[in-house]
Design an enzyme around this catalytic site. Sequence first.
Site, mmCIF file in Angstrom:
data_model
loop_
_atom_site.group_PDB
_atom_site.id
_atom_site.type_symbol
_atom_site.label_atom_id
_atom_site.label_comp_id
_atom_site.label_asym_id
_atom_site.label_seq_id
_atom_site.Cartn_x
_atom_site.Cartn_y
_atom_site.Cartn_z
ATOM 1 N N HIS A 26 4.167 -26.410 12.368
ATOM 2 C CA HIS A 26 5.503 -27.012 12.289
ATOM 3 C C HIS A 26 5.607 -28.361 13.026
ATOM 4 O O HIS A 26 6.141 -29.322 12.492
ATOM 5 C CB HIS A 26 6.552 -26.056 12.847
ATOM 6 C CG HIS A 26 6.486 -24.666 12.266
ATOM 7 N ND1 HIS A 26 6.175 -24.421 10.953
ATOM 8 C CD2 HIS A 26 6.694 -23.449 12.821
ATOM 9 C CE1 HIS A 26 6.210 -23.122 10.721
ATOM 10 N NE2 HIS A 26 6.512 -22.513 11.846
ATOM 11 N N ARG A 86 0.823 -1.224 0.000
ATOM 12 C CA ARG A 86 0.000 0.000 0.000
ATOM 13 C C ARG A 86 0.850 1.262 0.000
ATOM 14 O O ARG A 86 0.331 2.356 -0.163
ATOM 15 C CB ARG A 86 -0.914 -0.017 1.222
ATOM 16 C CG ARG A 86 -2.038 -1.020 1.031
ATOM 17 C CD ARG A 86 -3.129 -0.805 2.001
ATOM 18 N NE ARG A 86 -2.607 -0.909 3.364
ATOM 19 C CZ ARG A 86 -3.360 -1.187 4.406
ATOM 20 N NH1 ARG A 86 -4.652 -1.358 4.251
ATOM 21 N NH2 ARG A 86 -2.852 -1.270 5.609
ATOM 22 N N ASP A 138 4.794 -24.037 4.752
ATOM 23 C CA ASP A 138 5.206 -24.248 6.140
ATOM 24 C C ASP A 138 6.721 -24.303 6.054
ATOM 25 O O ASP A 138 7.280 -25.290 5.565
ATOM 26 C CB ASP A 138 4.640 -25.572 6.674
ATOM 27 C CG ASP A 138 5.012 -25.769 8.126
ATOM 28 O OD1 ASP A 138 6.191 -25.555 8.462
ATOM 29 O OD2 ASP A 138 4.136 -26.123 8.930
ATOM 30 N N HIS A 139 7.389 -23.244 6.480
ATOM 31 C CA HIS A 139 8.823 -23.156 6.146
ATOM 32 C C HIS A 139 9.639 -24.277 6.795
ATOM 33 O O HIS A 139 10.749 -24.567 6.363
ATOM 34 C CB HIS A 139 9.393 -21.768 6.458
ATOM 35 C CG HIS A 139 9.690 -21.519 7.903
ATOM 36 N ND1 HIS A 139 8.724 -21.150 8.795
ATOM 37 C CD2 HIS A 139 10.844 -21.579 8.610
ATOM 38 C CE1 HIS A 139 9.282 -20.985 9.990
ATOM 39 N NE2 HIS A 139 10.560 -21.245 9.901
HETATM 40 C C1 BG6 Z 1 7.184 -19.052 12.667
HETATM 41 C C2 BG6 Z 1 6.488 -18.563 13.912
HETATM 42 O O1 BG6 Z 1 6.331 -19.801 11.874
HETATM 43 O O2 BG6 Z 1 8.311 -19.859 13.043
HETATM 44 C C3 BG6 Z 1 7.439 -17.802 14.806
HETATM 45 O O3 BG6 Z 1 5.400 -17.729 13.544
HETATM 46 C C4 BG6 Z 1 8.662 -18.638 15.113
HETATM 47 O O4 BG6 Z 1 6.789 -17.425 16.024
HETATM 48 C C5 BG6 Z 1 9.275 -19.163 13.819
HETATM 49 O O5 BG6 Z 1 9.594 -17.823 15.799
HETATM 50 C C6 BG6 Z 1 10.403 -20.138 14.112
HETATM 51 O O6 BG6 Z 1 11.067 -20.458 12.922
HETATM 52 P P1 BG6 Z 1 12.589 -20.905 12.914
HETATM 53 O O7 BG6 Z 1 12.860 -21.278 11.497
HETATM 54 O O8 BG6 Z 1 13.373 -19.738 13.408
HETATM 55 O O9 BG6 Z 1 12.669 -22.065 13.869
#
Ligand code: BG6
Length: 533
Positions: A283, A84, A220-221
Site C-alpha cells: 500500500h 473445502r 492492492d485494495h
Molecule cells: C491489509 C492488511 O492489506 O490492509 C491489514 O493486510 C490492514 O493488516 C489493512 O489492516 C488496512 O486496510 P484499510 O483499508 O482498512 O486501511
Amino acid sequence: MSDEATDDGRPDLGDVPAAPPAGETPLRTPMTEAGARVRTPDPLALVIFGGTGDLTRRKLMPALWALRADGLLPEGFAIVGNSREEIGEDDFRERMRGALAEFDEEPDADDWAGFSRRIRYVHGSTDDPGTFNRLKQVLEEVERDCGTQGNRMFYLALPPSVIAQTAQGLGRAGLVTGAKDPAWTRIIVEKPFGRDLESAQGLNASLLEVFRERQIFRIDHYLGKETLQNLLVFRFANTIWEPLWSRNYVDHVQITVAESVGVEGRAGYYDRSGALRDMIQSHLLQILTLVAMEPPASYDADSIRNEKVKVLQSIPLLQGDDIGRWAVRGRYGASGKGGEDDRGYLDEANVPEGSRTETYAAVRLTVDNWRWEGVPFYLRTGKKLAGKQSEVVIRFRPAPHPIRDLVHCDSPAPNALVLHIQPDEGMSLFFEAKEPGIRGPLRAVSMDFDYNRAFGVESPEAYQRLLLDAMLGDATLFARRDEVEAAWTLVTPILEAWEREGEPEEYPAESWGPRCADELLAQEGRSWHQPTG
Ligand code: BG6
C-alpha cells in the site's frame, strides 16, 4: 469477446447483453443522471476460491451486491463459490445472504431471490483435480443457464501457499482460454503476493505458466480507494500544482497509514508478515508511486504502470549501515489504560513466544531522478496507533527571506498540502496568515476540501471499483508483475537485515509509535505531521 480482441482489453460498449435466466427480472440497465448508458462488463461467471472465507463475506459479496444495485453487473452473470467445506448449494447461498445482512444490509427478499439463482457452489480442495472437473461442469451449466458466454473470472481469495497450485489446477483442467479463443479468462490474486523478492518471482513464474500477464489482476485494495484515484486527477487535471511538484519547491514528503486496530485475531498470518511486508511493500509504496510518477503519455493501464515502475526503479536500495539509520520498527505494548483488550502484541492470541515481528515500520527513501533528487520520502505505518488516519503530506520549502519587518515572526511555518486518504477523504492546504492586530503574529491556517461534502455522496468501497474494473478488463488499478517485483526488491534487504538482528522498539498502544520513528526524522531536523481528527 476475447481479451486479446481490443488494444486495451476493454469490451466494446456496443455489446448486446445475454438474456437473463428464465423467470428472472432483468438486471437494471445503468444510466447516468444525464441519461447516457454506463459501461457494463461482458457476460461472465465469477468463480470465488475461498468462497466461505472472511474476504468473500466482508468485502466481495457486499461489493457485488452494490454493483448489482447500481446496474453494473451484466445480464449474463453467475457466481460460483468454492471452498473445502462440504456444504450444499442452498447452504452456501444462505451464508452469502447472511454475509450481506452482517456486513452490508439485509437484502430485499425479491431481489435476493433473483440474485441467488445465479449463485452456485462447488466444494473441494484446490490440490484435488476432481474439484476442477466439477467446477468445469458447473461452469458449463451456468453458461447455458445464466448466459455467461464462456467468459470466466477466477478470484483467488486464498492463502499465498495455495495460489500456484490453484492456477496450475485451472490450467490442467482446461479452464483457461488462450489468446485466440472467443471467450476470455482472467485471474485475480489477493495480496500478500509473495513474502520476499524470490518468492514473488516464483509465484509470478508459476502464474505465467498458465496465464498471460494481461489476464492477471493483482489486487492492492488501496488503489481502489477514491482519494488515491483522485491523486492522479488532482495532479494531472489541474495545472496549478505541477510547477510546485518537484525538488524546486518540495522539501520532503510524508506518507502515513495509521491504524487504530491491532492484529484482530489474524496473528497466524500477521506474525509471519509484519508491517513492512503487510503494508509498506504494497500500500505505501503504491501511494508513493502515485505521488512521484511523471505524467504518462496516455492514461491507459500500461502507460500509467510504466511510470509507476520507473519511480520504484529510481529508489536506491537501503543497504548496510543505511538500513539501521533509515529504517526503524516498533511493536505495540499495552496502553496502560487497563481493561480486557489492553494487551500488547506479544500477549495477543496465537503470537508465538519470542516473536520479533514488527507492528510498526518507518523508512526514509529517496527517488533519485531529475524531479525528486534530494527530497526525502518518509513512510510510516503501524497498528494500535492513536487514530485511524492515512494521509500524504507534501511539505514545501520554507520561505527564503524572513518578513520580520512586517510581522512579529522570524520563521514562518512552511506550507503543506495534506491529502487525506481516510477516514475523511479530502485535502487541506496549510499556509501562513497574519492574526488581526498591529504587527499580529503569524498563524498557520488551512483551506479544506472534503469529498463527501463537495459531492454529497459516499465514496464507493474499494472492492466495488476493483471488481468492476477487473470485469471490464481494465488493469490500471492492479499491480503489474514488474511493479510487484520492484517493490519487493526495495524491502527485501531491510527484511533480511531485521531477520538477522535486533528487536522492534515497544510503543504504548494508542500513541503515535516508537521514539525511533521520531528520531528518524529528527536526524534531519524534521518531525512527523500530527494527523488531525
Ligand atoms: C491489509 C492488511 O492489506 O490492509 C491489514 O493486510 C490492514 O493488516 C489493512 O489492516 C488496512 O486496510 P484499510 O483499508 O482498512 O486501511
